[in-house]
Scaffold this motif. Structure first.
Motif, PDB file in Angstrom:
ATOM      1  N   CYS A 288      -0.218  -0.375   0.666  1.00 41.25           N
ATOM      2  CA  CYS A 288      -0.117   0.870  -0.104  1.00 41.25           C
ATOM      3  C   CYS A 288       1.079   0.741  -1.039  1.00 41.25           C
ATOM      4  O   CYS A 288       2.234   0.755  -0.598  1.00 41.25           O
ATOM      5  CB  CYS A 288       0.062   2.055   0.839  1.00 41.25           C
TER       6      CYS A 288
ATOM      7  N   PHE B 249       4.866  -0.220   2.715  1.00 41.76           N
ATOM      8  CA  PHE B 249       3.894   0.778   3.158  1.00 41.76           C
ATOM      9  C   PHE B 249       2.504   0.159   3.286  1.00 41.76           C
ATOM     10  O   PHE B 249       2.098  -0.674   2.459  1.00 41.76           O
ATOM     11  CB  PHE B 249       3.831   1.954   2.182  1.00 41.76           C
ATOM     12  N   TYR B 250       1.764   0.592   4.325  1.00 38.74           N
ATOM     13  CA  TYR B 250       0.392   0.159   4.567  1.00 38.74           C
ATOM     14  C   TYR B 250      -0.461   1.381   4.896  1.00 38.74           C
ATOM     15  O   TYR B 250       0.023   2.347   5.478  1.00 38.74           O
ATOM     16  CB  TYR B 250       0.321  -0.840   5.729  1.00 38.74           C
ATOM     17  N   TYR B 251      -1.734   1.322   4.510  1.00 38.46           N
ATOM     18  CA  TYR B 251      -2.644   2.394   4.879  1.00 38.46           C
ATOM     19  C   TYR B 251      -2.950   2.313   6.373  1.00 38.46           C
ATOM     20  O   TYR B 251      -3.258   1.240   6.902  1.00 38.46           O
ATOM     21  CB  TYR B 251      -3.951   2.289   4.102  1.00 38.46           C
TER      22      TYR B 251
ATOM     23  N   ASP C  51      -6.187   7.997   4.651  1.00 38.30           N
ATOM     24  CA  ASP C  51      -5.537   7.837   3.347  1.00 38.30           C
ATOM     25  C   ASP C  51      -4.027   8.036   3.468  1.00 38.30           C
ATOM     26  O   ASP C  51      -3.352   8.341   2.492  1.00 38.30           O
ATOM     27  CB  ASP C  51      -6.127   8.805   2.322  1.00 38.30           C
ATOM     28  N   THR C  52      -3.481   7.884   4.689  1.00 38.08           N
ATOM     29  CA  THR C  52      -2.046   8.023   4.954  1.00 38.08           C
ATOM     30  C   THR C  52      -1.375   6.664   4.932  1.00 38.08           C
ATOM     31  O   THR C  52      -1.866   5.708   5.540  1.00 38.08           O
ATOM     32  CB  THR C  52      -1.809   8.688   6.317  1.00 38.08           C
ATOM     33  N   CYS C  53      -0.251   6.581   4.229  1.00 43.06           N
ATOM     34  CA  CYS C  53       0.519   5.342   4.152  1.00 43.06           C
ATOM     35  C   CYS C  53       1.690   5.407   5.131  1.00 43.06           C
ATOM     36  O   CYS C  53       2.382   6.425   5.219  1.00 43.06           O
ATOM     37  CB  CYS C  53       1.047   5.119   2.733  1.00 43.06           C
TER      38      CYS C  53
ATOM     39  N   LYS D 149       5.156   3.344   6.816  1.00 41.59           N
ATOM     40  CA  LYS D 149       6.148   2.270   6.772  1.00 41.59           C
ATOM     41  C   LYS D 149       6.894   2.254   8.092  1.00 41.59           C
ATOM     42  O   LYS D 149       7.403   3.286   8.537  1.00 41.59           O
ATOM     43  CB  LYS D 149       7.133   2.477   5.623  1.00 41.59           C
TER      44      LYS D 149
ATOM     45  N   THR E  46       1.211  11.090   2.686  1.00 40.70           N
ATOM     46  CA  THR E  46      -0.163  11.311   2.261  1.00 40.70           C
ATOM     47  C   THR E  46      -0.141  12.104   0.965  1.00 40.70           C
ATOM     48  O   THR E  46       0.594  13.111   0.859  1.00 40.70           O
ATOM     49  CB  THR E  46      -0.960  12.086   3.323  1.00 40.70           C
TER      50      THR E  46
END
Length: 447
Positions: A40, A47-49, A54-56, A58, A109
């Motif tokens: 993301c 950051f990753y999904y 659809d929430t990122c 970390k 998000t």
């Protein structure tokens, strides 16, 4: 003959059928699509999904390991009629270790109202603590001598449409001791994390304003909470105007703090028991702060900050050091000024000069002094608190995420008794002073 031919044909058909069945079993079956973790990039690196959302998210943290050597000298001076003495206490220097592990989670998000964010930081502390400095858990200035094994939630908040709910940095604070290194910096400043409800309006071009309700318990020690505050009736009201730009930043903030009714019962004993003579004269405390940060050529940062408080010592980082109100119920006033200069000589080598100075106005305190174990003096006298701290350090970042620092700081704190106010003797003066030299080696790994 016909029978032989028939048997051969039937065997061939059966064999073909078996081959066809085996071939069908070996055909690939369509597998369920796997959900891969995607990067993301909306909110920056790391950051990753979260799969299926659809929430990122970390995930990060750090480990800090400190080694301290502290040398403290204490002095006590007492003057009463016919007696004047000074007591020096100079123990051997003490070495001790502190370790902290931090775990950080940042989830964001994108919504029709902007970014919905939740943030958490947990801290796990272990080791011994000896000397004067900012408390490892609460951030207040005090002397500590004991085990510091603890777990705490440093941050835990939700941000949505300009609002912040939960445990976050106070809207009052600006310079949070930046430049001090290690778990237990030794300075006088305000840097408090507490439960809040804040709203921040972004005006664009770097300007913003915040209004907040903040938990007054986060600014006071236990004695003030239940004796001087009579419990929290109204949260602290805090506001600020701030700017963040290419040259640096500034903040101007103010706070209102309810004191509450307090009756110290410090009247003299004339054979009829203590007389209740004094009650709180002030029911409201307040504090103001102004701070500025200058960024020079991406290599040098300068912080300068000052604060003043009346009946709200927590906004000076002095809760538990000076009282909210004195023995006559009057709000105790004080101020501090501090800052730091941080310079990177190379991308991996930096030095810092940092320090602060604080002072209270004269305030009344009760005393009960036993001189030579045979003469007792009681009453109310006056005193004031003065403290200052200055430190220098040099740091090296050999690889990304690892910082090694060697730091020296000197601290002086003094309660200076001045004149007799009320009691069964006159005059009297009682003063205490502590000086501290300290060397710190700190290693921090961030990830």
């Amino acid at each position: 003959m016909k029978t032989v031919i028939k048997n051969v044909l039937l065997g061939s058909v059966a064999g073909l059928a078996m081959v066809g069945t085996a071939a069908a079993a070996d055909l690939p079956v369509k597998a369920k699509a796997a959900e891969y973790v995607k990067i993301c990039s909306t909110y920056g690196a790391g950051f990753y999904y979260i799969p299926g959302t659809d929430t990122c998210l970390k995930v990060g943290g750090y480990v800090t390991a400190d080694t301290y050597f502290t040398d403290i000298e204490g002095k006590t001076r007492v003057t009463v009629p016919g007696v004047s003495y000074r007591l020096d206490n100079d123990p051997d220097g003490q070495s001790y270790f502190l370790t902290r592990v931090g775990v950080q989670l940042d989830a964001r998000t994108q919504t029709e109202y902007g970014t919905l964010r939740s943030y958490f930081e947990g801290r796990f502390n272990a080791g011994e603590s000896y000397g004067f400095g900012q408390e490892i858990d609460t951030g207040e200035f005090s002397f500590s001598d004991g085990i510091r094994n603890s777990a705490e939630m440093k941050y835990g908040y939700i941000q949505f449409a300009g609002f912040t709910f939960g445990r976050a940095t106070s809207a009052f604070d600006f310079w949070a001791g930046d430049g001090w290194q290690g778990i237990q910096p030794g300075s006088f400043y305000s840097d408090v994390t507490l439960n809040v409800i804040q709203y921040t309006a972004d005006f664009g071009n770097g300007f913003s304003a915040t209004i907040a309700l903040e938990d007054s318990y986060g600014r006071e020690d236990e004695f003030a909470n239940f004796e001087e505050l009579s419990g929290q009736q109204v949260p602290d009201i805090v506001g600020n105007i701030a700017y963040e730009g290419t040259w640096g930043a500034f903040k101007v903030s103010g706070a209102w703090h309810q004191i509450g009714d307090w009756n110290p019962l410090v009247g003299p004993d004339f054979g009829n028991g203590p007389t209740s003579l004094f009650t709180s004269n002030d029911d409201s405390g307040w504090a103001v702060l102004a701070g500025v940060r200058f960024d020079f050529a991406e290599t040098t940062t300068l912080y300068v900050e000052g604060a003043y408080a009346s009946g709200a010592p927590g906004y000076l980082g002095l809760d538990g050091t000076i009282p909210v109100v004195d023995a006559f119920g009057r709000a105790v006033e004080g101020w501090y000024v501090g800052g730091s200069l941080i310079h990177y000589w190379t991308p991996s080598v930096f030095t810092t000069v940092v320090g602060s100075y604080t002072q209270s106005d004269n305030f009344a305190v009760g005393y009960d002094i036993d001189v030579n174990n045979n003469t007792n003096f009681t009453g109310v006298s006056s005193t004031d608190f003065t403290g200052y701290n200055v430190g220098v350090n040099i740091g090296w970042v050999p690889v990304k995420g690892l910082t090694l620092v060697l730091q020296y700081d000197y601290l002086n704190a003094e309660y200076s008794g001045s004149d007799f106010l009320y009691g069964n003797v006159t005059p009297i003066s009682y003063s205490q002073e502590a000086a501290q030299n300290r060397v710190t080696f700190s290693a921090k790994r961030s990830f």
